[in-house]
Design a protein around this motif. Structure first.
Motif, PDB file in Angstrom:
ATOM      1  N   PRO A 123       8.209  15.349 -11.227  1.00 50.20           N
ATOM      2  CA  PRO A 123       6.870  15.837 -10.885  1.00 50.20           C
ATOM      3  C   PRO A 123       6.543  15.546  -9.427  1.00 50.20           C
ATOM      4  O   PRO A 123       7.297  14.882  -8.726  1.00 50.20           O
ATOM      5  CB  PRO A 123       5.961  15.017 -11.812  1.00 50.20           C
ATOM      6  N   VAL A 124       5.417  16.035  -8.981  1.00 49.46           N
ATOM      7  CA  VAL A 124       4.922  15.679  -7.656  1.00 49.46           C
ATOM      8  C   VAL A 124       4.228  14.329  -7.812  1.00 49.46           C
ATOM      9  O   VAL A 124       3.220  14.210  -8.494  1.00 49.46           O
ATOM     10  CB  VAL A 124       3.936  16.739  -7.123  1.00 49.46           C
ATOM     11  N   TYR A 125       4.837  13.302  -7.249  1.00 46.32           N
ATOM     12  CA  TYR A 125       4.289  11.949  -7.336  1.00 46.32           C
ATOM     13  C   TYR A 125       3.321  11.691  -6.194  1.00 46.32           C
ATOM     14  O   TYR A 125       3.512  12.201  -5.085  1.00 46.32           O
ATOM     15  CB  TYR A 125       5.402  10.901  -7.235  1.00 46.32           C
ATOM     16  N   ARG A 126       2.333  10.860  -6.430  1.00 43.71           N
ATOM     17  CA  ARG A 126       1.504  10.343  -5.345  1.00 43.71           C
ATOM     18  C   ARG A 126       2.368   9.377  -4.543  1.00 43.71           C
ATOM     19  O   ARG A 126       3.299   8.772  -5.078  1.00 43.71           O
ATOM     20  CB  ARG A 126       0.290   9.596  -5.894  1.00 43.71           C
ATOM     21  N   LEU A 127       2.049   9.214  -3.262  1.00 41.23           N
ATOM     22  CA  LEU A 127       2.794   8.288  -2.414  1.00 41.23           C
ATOM     23  C   LEU A 127       2.797   6.891  -3.024  1.00 41.23           C
ATOM     24  O   LEU A 127       3.813   6.198  -3.026  1.00 41.23           O
ATOM     25  CB  LEU A 127       2.194   8.245  -1.004  1.00 41.23           C
ATOM     26  N   GLN A 128       1.680   6.493  -3.589  1.00 42.65           N
ATOM     27  CA  GLN A 128       1.579   5.169  -4.209  1.00 42.65           C
ATOM     28  C   GLN A 128       2.585   5.039  -5.357  1.00 42.65           C
ATOM     29  O   GLN A 128       3.239   4.014  -5.504  1.00 42.65           O
ATOM     30  CB  GLN A 128       0.163   4.946  -4.727  1.00 42.65           C
ATOM     31  N   ASP A 129       2.736   6.084  -6.170  1.00 43.83           N
ATOM     32  CA  ASP A 129       3.691   6.038  -7.281  1.00 43.83           C
ATOM     33  C   ASP A 129       5.128   5.920  -6.781  1.00 43.83           C
ATOM     34  O   ASP A 129       5.947   5.215  -7.364  1.00 43.83           O
ATOM     35  CB  ASP A 129       3.560   7.287  -8.164  1.00 43.83           C
ATOM     36  N   ILE A 130       5.423   6.613  -5.688  1.00 35.72           N
ATOM     37  CA  ILE A 130       6.772   6.531  -5.112  1.00 35.72           C
ATOM     38  C   ILE A 130       7.052   5.103  -4.655  1.00 35.72           C
ATOM     39  O   ILE A 130       8.122   4.549  -4.921  1.00 35.72           O
ATOM     40  CB  ILE A 130       6.916   7.518  -3.939  1.00 35.72           C
ATOM     41  N   LYS A 179      12.233  -8.873  -6.732  1.00 34.25           N
ATOM     42  CA  LYS A 179      11.054  -9.589  -7.228  1.00 34.25           C
ATOM     43  C   LYS A 179       9.892  -8.635  -7.484  1.00 34.25           C
ATOM     44  O   LYS A 179       8.736  -8.997  -7.330  1.00 34.25           O
ATOM     45  CB  LYS A 179      10.639 -10.669  -6.241  1.00 34.25           C
ATOM     46  N   ALA A 180      10.198  -7.429  -7.889  1.00 28.34           N
ATOM     47  CA  ALA A 180       9.160  -6.423  -8.089  1.00 28.34           C
ATOM     48  C   ALA A 180       8.140  -6.839  -9.134  1.00 28.34           C
ATOM     49  O   ALA A 180       6.971  -6.495  -9.037  1.00 28.34           O
ATOM     50  CB  ALA A 180       9.797  -5.091  -8.481  1.00 28.34           C
ATOM     51  N   HIS A 181       8.552  -7.603 -10.129  1.00 25.36           N
ATOM     52  CA  HIS A 181       7.627  -8.010 -11.181  1.00 25.36           C
ATOM     53  C   HIS A 181       6.531  -8.933 -10.659  1.00 25.36           C
ATOM     54  O   HIS A 181       5.502  -9.119 -11.299  1.00 25.36           O
ATOM     55  CB  HIS A 181       8.376  -8.675 -12.340  1.00 25.36           C
ATOM     56  N   GLU A 182       6.728  -9.498  -9.467  1.00 23.38           N
ATOM     57  CA  GLU A 182       5.728 -10.388  -8.887  1.00 23.38           C
ATOM     58  C   GLU A 182       4.704  -9.635  -8.037  1.00 23.38           C
ATOM     59  O   GLU A 182       3.707 -10.212  -7.626  1.00 23.38           O
ATOM     60  CB  GLU A 182       6.417 -11.450  -8.027  1.00 23.38           C
ATOM     61  N   LEU A 183       4.930  -8.360  -7.764  1.00 24.24           N
ATOM     62  CA  LEU A 183       4.017  -7.596  -6.922  1.00 24.24           C
ATOM     63  C   LEU A 183       2.809  -7.124  -7.720  1.00 24.24           C
ATOM     64  O   LEU A 183       2.921  -6.744  -8.873  1.00 24.24           O
ATOM     65  CB  LEU A 183       4.730  -6.360  -6.358  1.00 24.24           C
ATOM     66  N   THR A 184       1.665  -7.137  -7.067  1.00 25.09           N
ATOM     67  CA  THR A 184       0.457  -6.599  -7.690  1.00 25.09           C
ATOM     68  C   THR A 184       0.161  -5.238  -7.079  1.00 25.09           C
ATOM     69  O   THR A 184       0.659  -4.903  -5.988  1.00 25.09           O
ATOM     70  CB  THR A 184      -0.749  -7.520  -7.458  1.00 25.09           C
ATOM     71  N   GLU A 185      -0.666  -4.468  -7.743  1.00 21.94           N
ATOM     72  CA  GLU A 185      -1.039  -3.160  -7.211  1.00 21.94           C
ATOM     73  C   GLU A 185      -1.778  -3.320  -5.881  1.00 21.94           C
ATOM     74  O   GLU A 185      -1.615  -2.514  -4.973  1.00 21.94           O
ATOM     75  CB  GLU A 185      -1.900  -2.406  -8.223  1.00 21.94           C
ATOM     76  N   GLU A 186      -2.567  -4.370  -5.743  1.00 20.61           N
ATOM     77  CA  GLU A 186      -3.285  -4.630  -4.491  1.00 20.61           C
ATOM     78  C   GLU A 186      -2.308  -4.845  -3.336  1.00 20.61           C
ATOM     79  O   GLU A 186      -2.517  -4.350  -2.227  1.00 20.61           O
ATOM     80  CB  GLU A 186      -4.203  -5.851  -4.656  1.00 20.61           C
ATOM     81  N   GLN A 187      -1.210  -5.587  -3.577  1.00 18.67           N
ATOM     82  CA  GLN A 187      -0.214  -5.801  -2.528  1.00 18.67           C
ATOM     83  C   GLN A 187       0.440  -4.480  -2.120  1.00 18.67           C
ATOM     84  O   GLN A 187       0.687  -4.229  -0.944  1.00 18.67           O
ATOM     85  CB  GLN A 187       0.851  -6.788  -3.010  1.00 18.67           C
ATOM     86  N   ASN A 210      -0.963  -1.513  -2.361  1.00 17.59           N
ATOM     87  CA  ASN A 210      -1.983  -0.766  -1.609  1.00 17.59           C
ATOM     88  C   ASN A 210      -2.072  -1.258  -0.165  1.00 17.59           C
ATOM     89  O   ASN A 210      -2.178  -0.453   0.762  1.00 17.59           O
ATOM     90  CB  ASN A 210      -3.347  -0.877  -2.288  1.00 17.59           C
ATOM     91  N   GLN A 211      -2.035  -2.583   0.046  1.00 21.23           N
ATOM     92  CA  GLN A 211      -2.097  -3.137   1.397  1.00 21.23           C
ATOM     93  C   GLN A 211      -0.875  -2.712   2.203  1.00 21.23           C
ATOM     94  O   GLN A 211      -0.978  -2.375   3.383  1.00 21.23           O
ATOM     95  CB  GLN A 211      -2.203  -4.660   1.347  1.00 21.23           C
ATOM     96  N   TYR A 212       0.276  -2.721   1.580  1.00 23.61           N
ATOM     97  CA  TYR A 212       1.505  -2.294   2.239  1.00 23.61           C
ATOM     98  C   TYR A 212       1.403  -0.826   2.666  1.00 23.61           C
ATOM     99  O   TYR A 212       1.725  -0.472   3.804  1.00 23.61           O
ATOM    100  CB  TYR A 212       2.698  -2.501   1.302  1.00 23.61           C
ATOM    101  N   LEU A 213       0.919   0.015   1.761  1.00 29.17           N
ATOM    102  CA  LEU A 213       0.779   1.438   2.081  1.00 29.17           C
ATOM    103  C   LEU A 213      -0.212   1.656   3.212  1.00 29.17           C
ATOM    104  O   LEU A 213       0.036   2.444   4.134  1.00 29.17           O
ATOM    105  CB  LEU A 213       0.320   2.221   0.838  1.00 29.17           C
ATOM    106  N   LEU A 214      -1.341   0.992   3.147  1.00 29.83           N
ATOM    107  CA  LEU A 214      -2.354   1.124   4.187  1.00 29.83           C
ATOM    108  C   LEU A 214      -1.786   0.717   5.544  1.00 29.83           C
ATOM    109  O   LEU A 214      -1.989   1.396   6.551  1.00 29.83           O
ATOM    110  CB  LEU A 214      -3.578   0.270   3.838  1.00 29.83           C
TER     111      LEU A 214
END
Length: 174
Positions: free
Chosen positions: A119-126, A136-144, A146-150
């Protein structure tokens, strides 16, 4: 064919009792190895195909009202099934409601081919998919994430390029 539970919890989507059988062929038109899940009567995902290779198909008997979901086997991201996040075989238009009739026989209502695609994914989903592949992906939060993307979006270098306008034959820098 594996009918093992995925252990990934339940969802609001679920199967309903039906006496209308359908032969369904899932065709993987994506470039990803897909996992195919049936959503059972309690909303639990049940794996039916662990590795549907790109370009291959998987045939099975299902029932009208039974939802199916496909995921990328590496990232766990959902794949488009029949153009949507999940696929439910629709009720035939010319049929009456027999599912509640006592003693009603199973009815074969035909066959259907359903494509699995990216599908067409949002950048955040990618990015979340990328992070899931990290050690260590299981340690990442959605907020982290988002901050990385920003941070990345705010630091994209400005790129100039030349544009050719066919209407008047001019070339401009933009």
């Amino acid at each position: 064919m594996s009918n093992q539970s995925s252990g990934s919890g339940t969802c609001d989507l679920r199967s309903f009792k039906s006496k209308r059988r359908v032969l369904i062929t899932f065709v993987n038109k994506s470039e990803r190895i897909a996992e195919l899940y049936w959503v059972d009567f309690n909303g639990k995902l049940v794996m039916y195909c662990k590795e549907l290779q790109p370009g291959k198909e998987h045939k099975l008997i299902t029932y009208v009202t039974h939802p199916w979901i496909a995921r990328d086997s590496v990232t766990g991201q959902w794949l488009s099934v029949g153009g949507k996040q999940w696929y439910v075989t629709p009720m035939p238009q010319d049929s009456h409601d027999i599912d509640d009739e006592p003693g009603a026989e199973l009815i074969d209502v035909g066959s259907v081919e359903v494509t699995i695609q990216i599908p067409v994914y949002r950048l955040q989903d990618i990015c979340i998919g990328f992070f899931r592949k990290c050690q260590k992906a299981h340690e990442l939060t959605e907020e982290q994430v988002n901050q990385y993307l920003l941070h990345k979006v705010n630091n994209i270098p400005k790129v100039s390029f030349r544009v050719y306008r066919e209407s008047d034959g001019t070339i401009t820098n933009e």
